[in-house]
Design an enzyme around this catalytic site. Structure first.
Site, short mmCIF file in Angstrom:
data_model
loop_
_atom_site.label_atom_id
_atom_site.label_comp_id
_atom_site.label_asym_id
_atom_site.label_seq_id
_atom_site.Cartn_x
_atom_site.Cartn_y
_atom_site.Cartn_z
N CYS A 8 2.89 3.75 11.88
CA CYS A 8 3.02 3.27 10.53
C CYS A 8 3.18 3.94 9.68
CB CYS A 8 2.18 2.09 9.91
SG CYS A 8 1.28 2.05 8.95
N HIS A 54 0.29 -1.61 -0.16
CA HIS A 54 -0.44 0.19 0.52
C HIS A 54 1.35 1.31 0.45
CE1 HIS A 54 1.09 -0.87 3.98
NE2 HIS A 54 0.60 0.01 4.43
#
Length: 735
Positions: A244, A65
């Site tokens: 993250c 991603h």
């Protein structure tokens, strides 16, 4: 927004044998649907994200991603591999692969919807249903939430025991209903609702001083009371933070994993997800009532001091996904042994030191101190300058001779309204030098520097030392405060130091130096500079205009640009500025408008030389340039600095020189074309801007045309370019 995933974005027989090939196969489906405009650019962004940390998860899941400027709208593509693809997970290859693509400027709702998929991947029933889906349409419907999963058995989360079955059932309801549907806007609030519910329950419990959860209180993820806690027994409480680098997937998967593990262990777990969709801070009462803290993160935890003084486990985000039960056991062990992190400490250093690298040199710090003052001064310049300009426009050129509106104001007379605006603007301008000096000192010495800085700046205005005096006063005030703070003070006096001693001593020293020692020389220098500017005519004025134009276009809103702009605004920051000062202001604003307007024109007349994202940025640059926002050209300069910046400087220098040569004047410090009626010689002023824009556009087109296009560039294949960027595709505007 169109559906985030459709059957055309699903490949149930993915034949790729590497993660790069898998990402390419799924990305090609996005390109075919017009969701990605540049395949290679998007894959480069995916690879860059993968290089930060592998995206494979235990349980046979891969989630490559990224956020990318080549993505037109939030999109998911799903592939199912029989052989498996290695995405770096500890337990082996992934057979379920999700490619998540988010635009660089995706809004919070879109990113939260994407995060809901990440949470569903922690549900074994959901992943089992995907493994057994018979066709692409069914898989897409399952991911969107149009269909509820019905598969049972082992999956990403392992064997479904009683606890996990409860979790899966809860998650199943989220998938199968509009509230939790991945593709539905209602799902945007799912994450924050969970956190809010848990926070409210824990907060109420803490406020009441209870040792047990209230009947029916929501815990963990807000779905049910914690199992295993006997009546009257207070459950162990954990607060956690997950984050993250991208903030799209791992952040929310770790949160879901920790919440599920906490539920199974009979632990209250409340998670703060610091993702791309922003974050809602945990209630301080919830943090205060917590027995332990878990940080599962790969980027710094924001406001970490809130959790200081408690047993803490600090790990990477993947540990929160893969071994949440171990982390909970570890934090319980630390709590039992009385191991706690250090208590919170007050921030150290000055604002400049806290915002930058402690190893920065003196020159860098000096520039930041000065820019700190300028950044706080500019809003006063804009407000005061525009008010004064409007006062002249409404009341005429003699409005500065009008009596005070306190003594004479007639509601129906335009002159009275002009006088009112003018006098408000003059008051605003009166703050310029004190604010400049005060916040230079603030950048050096934090809050103790404000008082002597403002005092020194006000003295500079009093003795006519002006802008130069404000600079000196700010630096002196900051230095004096720093010197005082280094003196060893008895403990009995430390409490009154910031309130009484430092303001008193520093103000007295700064006042003495400004009035008696350096004030008169600086005032003389200021007068000499003003006289020199007033005497500029002919070639000298044109050369000054060209120099200021070069500076305005060199770094497009950076320090050099700000020096030229501050120089110009300082000249008009008086009730009756000189004609030369107003010419300088006009030249600076005209030159600053050139780069974004030229980039907008270049993307219009030679669109094939620019990427789809640049063409979209070009549309926004029309408005930014017309509004005197030089930063509108930054996306172009960042992508191609060797062609864009020199071209912009040539056009800016030409515009600045012509504006000075035409004798255009400007009293307002900002506004772009919207203050043209307030400009002296407005038609020639617009000619100067048009000449600079034309010159920059011609140079950019020429230099980009000489560049040999790569086989994959838009210029190499206009037809392919149009295919990659369908009409109506949206790109985020770069900042």
């Amino acid at each position: 927004m169109s559906e985030m995933i459709t059957a055309d974005l699903v490949d149930l027989d993915l034949s790729a044998d590497t993660k790069e090939a898998a990402a390419r196969a799924l990305a090609q489906r996005m390109v075919a649907q017009g969701r990605v405009t540049d395949l290679e650019g998007f894959l480069a962004d995916v690879a860059a994200r993968e290089a930060q940390m592998p995206t494979g998860l235990d349980g046979g899941i891969g989630i490559p991603h990224c956020r990318s400027a080549h993505v037109t709208e939030p999109t998911l593509a799903f592939g199912r591999s029989a052989a498996g693809v290695d995405f770096g997970a500890a337990d082996g290859p992934a057979d379920l692969i999700f490619l998540i693509a988010a635009p660089a400027g995706a809004d919070d709702a879109h990113l939260t919807i994407l995060s809901s998929l990440a949470r569903q991947l922690m549900n074994a029933e959901f992943t089992d249903a995907l493994r057994s889906a018979g066709d692409a349409a069914a898989a897409a419907a399952l991911i969107r939430g149009d269909e509820a999963p019905t598969a049972t058995g082992e999956g990403a989360g392992g064997t479904a025991d009683a606890g996990s079955a409860q979790s899966a059932g809860s998650a199943q309801g989220a998938v199968g209903t509009p509230q939790g549907a991945v593709g539905a806007p209602q799902g945007a609030a799912a994450v924050s609702e969970d956190t809010a519910a848990a926070s409210a329950a824990a907060s109420a419990d803490a406020a009441a001083g209870s040792t047990a959860p209230a009947p029916g209180a929501t815990v963990a993820d807000g779905s049910a009371p914690v199992p295993g806690a006997t009546p009257g027994e207070r459950p162990f409480r954990v607060v956690a933070v997950t984050s993250c680098p991208t903030g799209i997937a791992h952040t929310y998967m770790a949160a879901e994993s920790l919440e599920n593990a906490g539920r199974e262990a009979g632990i209250e777990v409340v998670v703060e997800t610091q993702g791309s969709a922003g974050f809602t801070r945990l209630d301080p009462a919830v943090i205060a009532a917590a027995d332990g803290v878990i940080f599962a993160h790969d980027v710094p935890v924001r406001d970490k001091d809130r959790f200081a003084g408690k047993p803490t486990v600090d790990v990477g985000v993947k540990a929160g996904i893969n071994r949440p039960a171990e982390l909970i056991a570890e934090v319980r062990g630390k709590a039992a042994r009385g191991e706690a992190s250090a208590p919170a400490q007050a921030p150290s250093g000055t604002p400049v030191e806290r915002a930058g690298d402690s190893t920065e040199g003196y020159g860098t710090k000096l520039r930041k101190w000065l820019m700190s003052g300028v950044s706080y001064m500019v809003p006063f310049v804009a407000a005061g300058g525009l008010l004064i300009a409007l006062g002249f426009a409404i009341g005429g050129y003699k409005i500065n001779k009008a009596p005070s509106v306190m003594d004479h104001f007639v509601w129906t007379q335009a002159d009275s309204w002009g006088a009112l605006l003018f006098q408000i603007g003059v008051v605003s301008f009166g703050f310029l030098v004190p604010v400049l000096a005060g916040y230079i000192a603030y950048g050096m010495a934090d809050r103790p520097g404000l008082v002597p800085g403002f005092v020194g700046g006000s003295i500079s205005v009093t003795i006519n030392a002006g802008f130069l005096g404000g600079l000196a006063a700010g630096l002196i005030a900051g230095g004096v405060v720093l010197a005082i703070q280094r003196v060893q003070i008895p403990a009995a006096l430390r409490g009154i130091m910031p309130v009484v001693v430092i303001p008193l001593i520093s103000s007295a020293i700064v006042g003495f130096l400004m009035f008696v020692v350096i004030g008169k020389p600086i005032a003389g220098a200021q007068k000499g500079l003003t006289d020199w500017l007033n005497g500029l005519t002919g070639t000298n004025a044109i050369l000054l205009g060209a120099l200021l134009g070069l500076m305005m276009c060199f770094d497009l809103g950076g320090p050099v640009n700000k020096v030229a702009y501050t120089f110009a605004t300082a000249g008009i920051a008086v009730a009756t500025p000189s004609d030369s000062a107003m010419k300088i202001m006009a030249a600076v604003m005209a030159a600053g408008m050139v780069p974004p307007l030229a980039m907008a024109l270049a993307t219009t007349v030679r669109a094939r030389l620019f990427t789809a994202a640049e063409r979209e940025n070009g549309k926004a640059a029309w408005v930014l340039g017309a509004s005197f926002i030089s930063e509108g050209a930054i996306p172009f300069a960042a992508a191609d600095p060797l062609r864009v910046i020199p071209s912009s400087m040539v056009g800016g220098a030409l515009t600045g020189a012509l504006s000075m040569g035409f004798g255009a004047t400007l009293r307002a410090p900002h506004g772009g074309i919207f203050v043209v009626p307030l400009i002296g010689n407005p038609l020639l002023y617009l000619v100067a801007i048009a000449a600079g824009v034309g010159a920059t556009t011609a140079l950019v087109v020429l230099l980009k045309g000489l560049r040999k296009p790569s086989p994959e560039s838009p210029a190499a294949d206009p037809a392919a370019q149009e295919t990659a960027a369908p009409q109506g595709a949206k790109q985020p505007i770069a900042a």
